[in-house]
Design an enzyme around this catalytic site. Structure first.
Site, PDB file in Angstrom:
ATOM      1  N   ARG A 260      47.622  40.737  30.441  1.00 56.13           N
ATOM      2  CA  ARG A 260      46.254  41.236  30.287  1.00 56.13           C
ATOM      3  C   ARG A 260      45.414  40.151  29.632  1.00 56.13           C
ATOM      4  O   ARG A 260      45.840  39.491  28.689  1.00 56.13           O
ATOM      5  CB  ARG A 260      46.215  42.506  29.438  1.00 56.13           C
ATOM      6  CG  ARG A 260      46.652  43.766  30.171  1.00 56.13           C
ATOM      7  CD  ARG A 260      45.627  44.154  31.238  1.00 56.13           C
ATOM      8  NE  ARG A 260      45.919  45.417  31.878  1.00 56.13           N
ATOM      9  CZ  ARG A 260      46.644  45.548  32.998  1.00 56.13           C
ATOM     10  NH1 ARG A 260      47.178  44.460  33.567  1.00 56.13           N
ATOM     11  NH2 ARG A 260      46.837  46.723  33.539  1.00 56.13           N
ATOM     12  N   GLU A 289      37.314  41.005  33.394  1.00 56.74           N
ATOM     13  CA  GLU A 289      37.384  40.936  34.854  1.00 56.74           C
ATOM     14  C   GLU A 289      36.331  41.836  35.502  1.00 56.74           C
ATOM     15  O   GLU A 289      36.074  42.934  35.019  1.00 56.74           O
ATOM     16  CB  GLU A 289      38.779  41.381  35.322  1.00 56.74           C
ATOM     17  CG  GLU A 289      39.882  40.468  34.876  1.00 56.74           C
ATOM     18  CD  GLU A 289      41.265  40.942  35.326  1.00 56.74           C
ATOM     19  OE1 GLU A 289      41.348  41.880  36.150  1.00 56.74           O
ATOM     20  OE2 GLU A 289      42.258  40.385  34.848  1.00 56.74           O
ATOM     21  N   HIS A 307      43.823  37.814  39.585  1.00 57.79           N
ATOM     22  CA  HIS A 307      44.646  38.996  39.267  1.00 57.79           C
ATOM     23  C   HIS A 307      45.397  39.502  40.503  1.00 57.79           C
ATOM     24  O   HIS A 307      45.208  40.630  40.965  1.00 57.79           O
ATOM     25  CB  HIS A 307      43.784  40.122  38.693  1.00 57.79           C
ATOM     26  CG  HIS A 307      44.593  41.105  37.878  1.00 57.79           C
ATOM     27  ND1 HIS A 307      44.052  41.854  36.868  1.00 57.79           N
ATOM     28  CD2 HIS A 307      45.908  41.467  37.942  1.00 57.79           C
ATOM     29  CE1 HIS A 307      44.984  42.634  36.332  1.00 57.79           C
ATOM     30  NE2 HIS A 307      46.116  42.414  36.982  1.00 57.79           N
TER      31      HIS A 307
END
Length: 345
Positions: A260, A289, A307
């Protein structure tokens, strides 16, 4: 009143398995809609018979909107299961089966207060995430961004321009004999002749260490040539790597993050990269993000991915199946297979 299971979002690869749950529970779905729509449905009693909830990955997604040439983020679908959302969930709800290894968008404490058990999908993502972690690690060690960019620009090994400076292909480093420090020992294992050290909240049993050496947090920071972050994001781990931690690391350390983004203070990482304290980094996740800290984008010593750590067909199906296995186990046995650690006794 009969009992039901509720699907929030979509199931892409395991639709038949979801439908098979109908032998145990009635099935309801909220495939799309706004957070306000979902809350209104809860308050209207549409889900008052729901005992188990399948929360899909796309239920928390954001979408990009351009408004007056400024980027605006708006929540799509239900958004995070924060205290506000947990408070309106039906009183009948006993289980939230979440599709995702990370569950920082669920207020686990609020769920626990209501005796709602929560599961995630950590084991299903191990292989794919480890693959991306290794890809980023090698790319960062070899500082591969510069030659890759130069080649696509027709400049062979450079120079390329980034952040107002010119960069040429430079010598990288071999992983062999380097110390790979793992913060949150999990899916990435011994590879390429590296010496593995790790730190978790608790030491792993010997059979799970697989030859890795357990060290304290400060020892890990001091010893690692490559530091890989593989732990969950929560209040105690947010910005676990920041300016203070960078000062404890070796000069020229390589940072890899596939967990993360908010585990790292990104502004501190930018400063450490600019000073040379961090030689290079490989990142698949970011704090805000899909926005990325500009200093990371402009630095050619950073390998960036959008990601995609779990973005394989096999892994996505395995994740969906694990969610359904949790749901079925909850209904049939009264227990979750992969309940989140905070709720395990």
């Amino acid at each position: 009143m009969s009992q039901s299971a509720l699907l929030i979002g979509e199931i892409t690869h395991a639709r038949k398995e979801w439908e098979s749950i109908s032998s145990l529970l009635s099935l309801k779905e909220f495939p799309s809609g706004t957070r306000e729509d979902f809350i209104a449905n809860c308050k209207a009693g549409q889900y008052d018979d729901v005992v188990a909830l399948y929360r899909s990955n796309n239920s928390t997604k954001v979408r990009l909107q351009l408004k007056r040439k400024a980027l605006k983020l708006t929540v799509q679908y239900t958004g995070p299961f924060n205290a506000e959302m947990v408070a309106v969930l039906p009183k009948s709800l006993k289980y939230i089966c979440h599709n995702g290894a990370g569950y920082d968008n669920i207020d686990v404490a609020a769920c626990s207060e209501r005796n709602i058990a929560v599961s995630s999908t950590p084991v299903a993502v191990n292989d794919a995430t480890a693959d991306v972690g290794i890809f980023l690690m090698i790319g960062a060690l070899r500082q591969a961004h510069v030659p890759i960019t130069a080649l696509r620009e027709g400049k062979w090994q450079g120079p390329i321009t980034a952040g107002g400076r010119e960069y040429r292909t430079s010598l990288g480093n071999d992983p062999k004999n380097k110390v790979l420090g793992i913060l949150g020992m999990g899916g990435i294992g011994r590879a390429f002749g590296m010496k593995i050290q790790y730190h978790n909240r608790s030491r792993l049993p010997a059979d799970l260490e697989a030859g890795a050496t357990y060290v304290s947090f400060d020892e890990l920071l001091a010893n690692a040539d490559v530091l890989s972050l593989n732990l969950a994001l929560n209040a105690s781990t947010r910005h676990i790597i920041g300016a203070t931690e960078f000062t404890k690391m070796k000069d020229g350390v390589v940072i890899v993050n596939t967990a993360r983004g908010a585990l790292i203070d990104e502004k501190a990482l930018v400063a450490a990269l600019e000073s040379g304290k961090v030689r290079s980094a490989g990142l698949d996740v970011y704090e805000c993000e899909p926005q990325i800290e500009p200093g990371l984008v402009s630095n050619p010593n950073v390998m960036l991915l959008p990601h995609i750590g779990t973005a394989t067909y096999e892994t996505q199906k395995d994740m969906e199946i694990l969610v359904l296995d949790n749901l079925r186990s909850a209904v049939e046995k009264g227990e979750l297979i992969t309940q989140v650690p905070e709720q395990k006794k």
